[in-house]
Design a protein around this motif. Structure first.
Motif, PDB file in Angstrom:
ATOM      1  N   ILE A  22      18.781  -8.507   8.343  1.00 24.82           N
ATOM      2  CA  ILE A  22      19.454  -7.561   7.450  1.00 24.82           C
ATOM      3  C   ILE A  22      20.508  -8.312   6.653  1.00 24.82           C
ATOM      4  O   ILE A  22      21.405  -8.929   7.230  1.00 24.82           O
ATOM      5  N   HIS A  23      20.375  -8.283   5.329  1.00 21.21           N
ATOM      6  CA  HIS A  23      21.334  -8.966   4.456  1.00 21.21           C
ATOM      7  C   HIS A  23      21.398 -10.459   4.810  1.00 21.21           C
ATOM      8  O   HIS A  23      22.481 -11.042   4.882  1.00 21.21           O
ATOM      9  N   ASP A  24      20.206 -11.050   5.054  1.00 17.81           N
ATOM     10  CA  ASP A  24      20.081 -12.478   5.396  1.00 17.81           C
ATOM     11  C   ASP A  24      20.792 -12.831   6.700  1.00 17.81           C
ATOM     12  O   ASP A  24      21.164 -13.982   6.918  1.00 17.81           O
ATOM     13  N   ILE A  25      20.988 -11.843   7.566  1.00 22.02           N
ATOM     14  CA  ILE A  25      21.614 -12.065   8.865  1.00 22.02           C
ATOM     15  C   ILE A  25      20.665 -11.553   9.942  1.00 22.02           C
ATOM     16  O   ILE A  25      20.177 -10.424   9.862  1.00 22.02           O
ATOM     17  N   ASP A  26      20.376 -12.378  10.944  1.00 19.64           N
ATOM     18  CA  ASP A  26      19.515 -11.963  12.050  1.00 19.64           C
ATOM     19  C   ASP A  26      20.272 -10.971  12.926  1.00 19.64           C
ATOM     20  O   ASP A  26      21.305 -11.300  13.513  1.00 19.64           O
ATOM     21  N   VAL A  27      19.738  -9.756  13.000  1.00 21.89           N
ATOM     22  CA  VAL A  27      20.388  -8.671  13.745  1.00 21.89           C
ATOM     23  C   VAL A  27      19.493  -8.275  14.914  1.00 21.89           C
ATOM     24  O   VAL A  27      18.328  -7.909  14.717  1.00 21.89           O
ATOM     25  N   ALA A  28      20.031  -8.349  16.127  1.00 20.27           N
ATOM     26  CA  ALA A  28      19.298  -7.951  17.326  1.00 20.27           C
ATOM     27  C   ALA A  28      19.621  -6.489  17.663  1.00 20.27           C
ATOM     28  O   ALA A  28      20.462  -5.859  17.022  1.00 20.27           O
ATOM     29  N   ARG A  29      18.914  -5.976  18.652  1.00 16.18           N
ATOM     30  CA  ARG A  29      19.133  -4.608  19.150  1.00 16.18           C
ATOM     31  C   ARG A  29      19.036  -3.577  18.028  1.00 16.18           C
ATOM     32  O   ARG A  29      19.937  -2.793  17.795  1.00 16.18           O
ATOM     33  N   VAL A  30      17.898  -3.591  17.341  1.00 12.55           N
ATOM     34  CA  VAL A  30      17.619  -2.603  16.296  1.00 12.55           C
ATOM     35  C   VAL A  30      16.613  -1.608  16.857  1.00 12.55           C
ATOM     36  O   VAL A  30      15.496  -1.988  17.226  1.00 12.55           O
ATOM     37  N   LEU A  31      17.006  -0.344  16.935  1.00 14.99           N
ATOM     38  CA  LEU A  31      16.153   0.698  17.511  1.00 14.99           C
ATOM     39  C   LEU A  31      15.221   1.263  16.451  1.00 14.99           C
ATOM     40  O   LEU A  31      15.659   1.626  15.355  1.00 14.99           O
ATOM     41  N   ILE A  32      13.927   1.339  16.773  1.00 18.54           N
ATOM     42  CA  ILE A  32      12.942   1.983  15.907  1.00 18.54           C
ATOM     43  C   ILE A  32      12.789   3.419  16.387  1.00 18.54           C
ATOM     44  O   ILE A  32      12.278   3.657  17.484  1.00 18.54           O
ATOM     45  N   ASP A  33      13.239   4.370  15.576  1.00 17.65           N
ATOM     46  CA  ASP A  33      13.307   5.774  16.000  1.00 17.65           C
ATOM     47  C   ASP A  33      12.505   6.635  15.028  1.00 17.65           C
ATOM     48  O   ASP A  33      12.960   6.927  13.912  1.00 17.65           O
ATOM     49  N   THR A  34      11.321   7.057  15.445  1.00 19.67           N
ATOM     50  CA  THR A  34      10.487   7.918  14.590  1.00 19.67           C
ATOM     51  C   THR A  34      11.038   9.334  14.500  1.00 19.67           C
ATOM     52  O   THR A  34      10.580  10.123  13.673  1.00 19.67           O
ATOM     53  N   GLY A  35      12.015   9.669  15.341  1.00 16.97           N
ATOM     54  CA  GLY A  35      12.607  11.004  15.290  1.00 16.97           C
ATOM     55  C   GLY A  35      13.822  11.089  14.396  1.00 16.97           C
ATOM     56  O   GLY A  35      14.412  12.164  14.249  1.00 16.97           O
ATOM     57  N   SER A  36      14.207   9.967  13.777  1.00 14.71           N
ATOM     58  CA  SER A  36      15.377   9.964  12.892  1.00 14.71           C
ATOM     59  C   SER A  36      14.921  10.032  11.438  1.00 14.71           C
ATOM     60  O   SER A  36      14.081   9.235  10.999  1.00 14.71           O
ATOM     61  N   SER A  37      15.485  10.951  10.687  1.00 17.00           N
ATOM     62  CA  SER A  37      15.115  11.119   9.280  1.00 17.00           C
ATOM     63  C   SER A  37      15.945  10.235   8.358  1.00 17.00           C
ATOM     64  O   SER A  37      15.783  10.293   7.140  1.00 17.00           O
ATOM     65  N   VAL A  38      16.844   9.416   8.917  1.00 15.20           N
ATOM     66  CA  VAL A  38      17.677   8.522   8.123  1.00 15.20           C
ATOM     67  C   VAL A  38      17.760   7.173   8.834  1.00 15.20           C
ATOM     68  O   VAL A  38      17.497   7.061  10.029  1.00 15.20           O
ATOM     69  N   ASN A  39      18.131   6.150   8.067  1.00  9.53           N
ATOM     70  CA  ASN A  39      18.434   4.842   8.643  1.00  9.53           C
ATOM     71  C   ASN A  39      19.945   4.766   8.879  1.00  9.53           C
ATOM     72  O   ASN A  39      20.721   5.149   8.012  1.00  9.53           O
ATOM     73  N   ILE A  40      20.341   4.272  10.033  1.00  7.72           N
ATOM     74  CA  ILE A  40      21.753   4.273  10.411  1.00  7.72           C
ATOM     75  C   ILE A  40      22.187   2.850  10.757  1.00  7.72           C
ATOM     76  O   ILE A  40      21.465   2.120  11.438  1.00  7.72           O
ATOM     77  N   ILE A  41      23.354   2.474  10.269  1.00  4.18           N
ATOM     78  CA  ILE A  41      23.997   1.233  10.691  1.00  4.18           C
ATOM     79  C   ILE A  41      25.424   1.572  11.089  1.00  4.18           C
ATOM     80  O   ILE A  41      26.066   2.440  10.470  1.00  4.18           O
ATOM     81  N   PHE A  42      25.920   0.931  12.119  1.00  5.30           N
ATOM     82  CA  PHE A  42      27.204   1.309  12.681  1.00  5.30           C
ATOM     83  C   PHE A  42      28.337   0.459  12.095  1.00  5.30           C
ATOM     84  O   PHE A  42      28.131  -0.686  11.687  1.00  5.30           O
ATOM     85  N   GLN A  43      29.525   1.059  12.044  1.00  7.16           N
ATOM     86  CA  GLN A  43      30.688   0.400  11.467  1.00  7.16           C
ATOM     87  C   GLN A  43      30.988  -0.914  12.185  1.00  7.16           C
ATOM     88  O   GLN A  43      31.351  -1.916  11.557  1.00  7.16           O
ATOM     89  N   GLU A  44      30.807  -0.931  13.489  1.00  4.32           N
ATOM     90  CA  GLU A  44      31.060  -2.145  14.262  1.00  4.32           C
ATOM     91  C   GLU A  44      30.098  -3.256  13.863  1.00  4.32           C
ATOM     92  O   GLU A  44      30.465  -4.434  13.813  1.00  4.32           O
ATOM     93  N   THR A  45      28.844  -2.883  13.556  1.00  9.98           N
ATOM     94  CA  THR A  45      27.860  -3.881  13.121  1.00  9.98           C
ATOM     95  C   THR A  45      28.262  -4.490  11.787  1.00  9.98           C
ATOM     96  O   THR A  45      28.156  -5.705  11.578  1.00  9.98           O
ATOM     97  N   LEU A  46      28.738  -3.654  10.863  1.00  8.77           N
ATOM     98  CA  LEU A  46      29.174  -4.164   9.557  1.00  8.77           C
ATOM     99  C   LEU A  46      30.351  -5.118   9.717  1.00  8.77           C
ATOM    100  O   LEU A  46      30.455  -6.115   8.992  1.00  8.77           O
ATOM    101  N   ALA A  47      31.242  -4.807  10.658  1.00  5.66           N
ATOM    102  CA  ALA A  47      32.389  -5.697  10.898  1.00  5.66           C
ATOM    103  C   ALA A  47      31.916  -7.054  11.421  1.00  5.66           C
ATOM    104  O   ALA A  47      32.429  -8.107  11.012  1.00  5.66           O
ATOM    105  N   LYS A  48      30.925  -7.035  12.308  1.00  7.24           N
ATOM    106  CA  LYS A  48      30.384  -8.296  12.826  1.00  7.24           C
ATOM    107  C   LYS A  48      29.677  -9.085  11.720  1.00  7.24           C
ATOM    108  O   LYS A  48      29.670 -10.312  11.739  1.00  7.24           O
ATOM    109  N   MET A  49      29.062  -8.372  10.770  1.00  5.54           N
ATOM    110  CA  MET A  49      28.380  -9.028   9.656  1.00  5.54           C
ATOM    111  C   MET A  49      29.356  -9.470   8.565  1.00  5.54           C
ATOM    112  O   MET A  49      28.949 -10.070   7.573  1.00  5.54           O
ATOM    113  N   GLN A  50      30.648  -9.135   8.753  1.00  6.94           N
ATOM    114  CA  GLN A  50      31.710  -9.476   7.795  1.00  6.94           C
ATOM    115  C   GLN A  50      31.430  -8.863   6.416  1.00  6.94           C
ATOM    116  O   GLN A  50      31.572  -9.510   5.379  1.00  6.94           O
TER     117      GLN A  50
END
Length: 298
Positions: A22-50
């Protein structure tokens, strides 16, 4: 051997958790959820990605999970997501909540990839121009994430005082949703108001061709206005006024190709008929593109 056979005989109910870029950064622990109608990224993940918080488009949106408790997403952000050799520009809703996962890929991304997830086989398959590709999930990571998520939820329940615990009824949820959509309708009405445009002036960059003009802001102050006009005239060759001004564009710069599946048999479609004026305009444009080499006959 008996232990291995017993392990295989266990019911497979792990969630599909994979790694993505994601954004040229290797991101682990990505959940594939067929029951979610949106894609979600968490604020803490964005902080780690700077990622700079200013890049988040502020647009509050209500999210309702299986528990029925509404959560407001703080905004949205778009990233290029690469799975295998396929890269898609993907919009995420940003959620500021603790989670065991870095991101959740819902049906919008799954459908755009034409992917088929399997929780039984713990893999994600999708077509590419070179055939099918498969991304495998890690059952160990899936189990660790699930255990951490359950532990966190139990901790939240234990630390919540029973007397101050507040339940949200269906009526409260409807009221929150109604308030949200009322605010969105008000914003939409504001956007429909007549926009105010800054006045502009026309500047001719090449006296030999008076039709080659650009417009700049009329309120620009000196010496910025003079410097801008001088810079535009100095870089006159940068502009392409007609198709003849940009012959032989390198295919590495821009190239248009049809995203078709080579395994399907081509089907001849019915010919589209155009009126005389439109047919003439189309033929003239095609001749121009053929003349400069922008298109070729196959």
């Amino acid at each position: 051997m008996e232990g291995a056979a017993a392990e295989q005989a266990k019911t497979r109910d792990d969630l599909l958790v994979i790694d993505l870029t994601i954004h040229d950064i290797d991101v682990a622990r990505v959940l594939i959820d067929t029951g979610s109608s949106v894609n979600i990224i968490f604020q803490e993940t964005l902080a780690k990605m700077q990622i700079d918080p200013s890049e988040i488009t502020e647009d509050a949106s209500p999210l309702v999970g299986l528990s029925g408790e509404p959560t407001i997403a703080s905004g949205s952000i778009s990233f290029a997501v690469k799975a295998g050799t396929v890269e898609k520009l993907t919009e995420f809703l940003v959620v500021d909540l603790p989670a065991s996962y870095n991101a959740i890929m819902g049906t919008p991304w799954i459908n755009s990839m034409r992917a088929v997830p399997s929780t039984y086989h713990l893999c994600l398959k999708f077509p590419t121009s070179h055939g099918m590709e498969t991304i495998w999930g890690n059952p160990r990571v899936s189990q660790i994430c699930l255990a951490a998520e359950l532990k966190r939820k139990r901790s939240d329940l234990d630390t919540t005082p029973k007397k101050t615990k507040k339940t949200i009824s269906d009526e409260d949820t409807q009221d929150l949703a109604e308030l949200f959509w009322q605010s969105r309708r008000a914003d939409a009405l504001e956007e429909k108001r007549e926009p105010t445009c800054e006045p502009v002036v026309t500047v001719c960059l090449y006296e030999a061709f008076p039709e080659r003009c650009v417009e700049i802001g009329a309120n620009l102050h000196e010496p910025l206005k003079t410097k801008l006009i001088a810079s535009l005239k100095k870089n006159l060759n940068t502009f392409a006024w007609t198709a003849e001004d940009m012959p032989g564009i390198d295919i590495n710069i821009t190239c248009h190709e049809l995203n078709t599946d080579p395994t399907f048999k081509p089907i001849k479609q019915k010919r589209w008929k155009l009126g005389p004026e439109r047919a003439t305009a189309v033929n003239e444009e095609v001749e121009k593109l053929l003349k400069v080499g922008s298109i070729t006959e196959v």
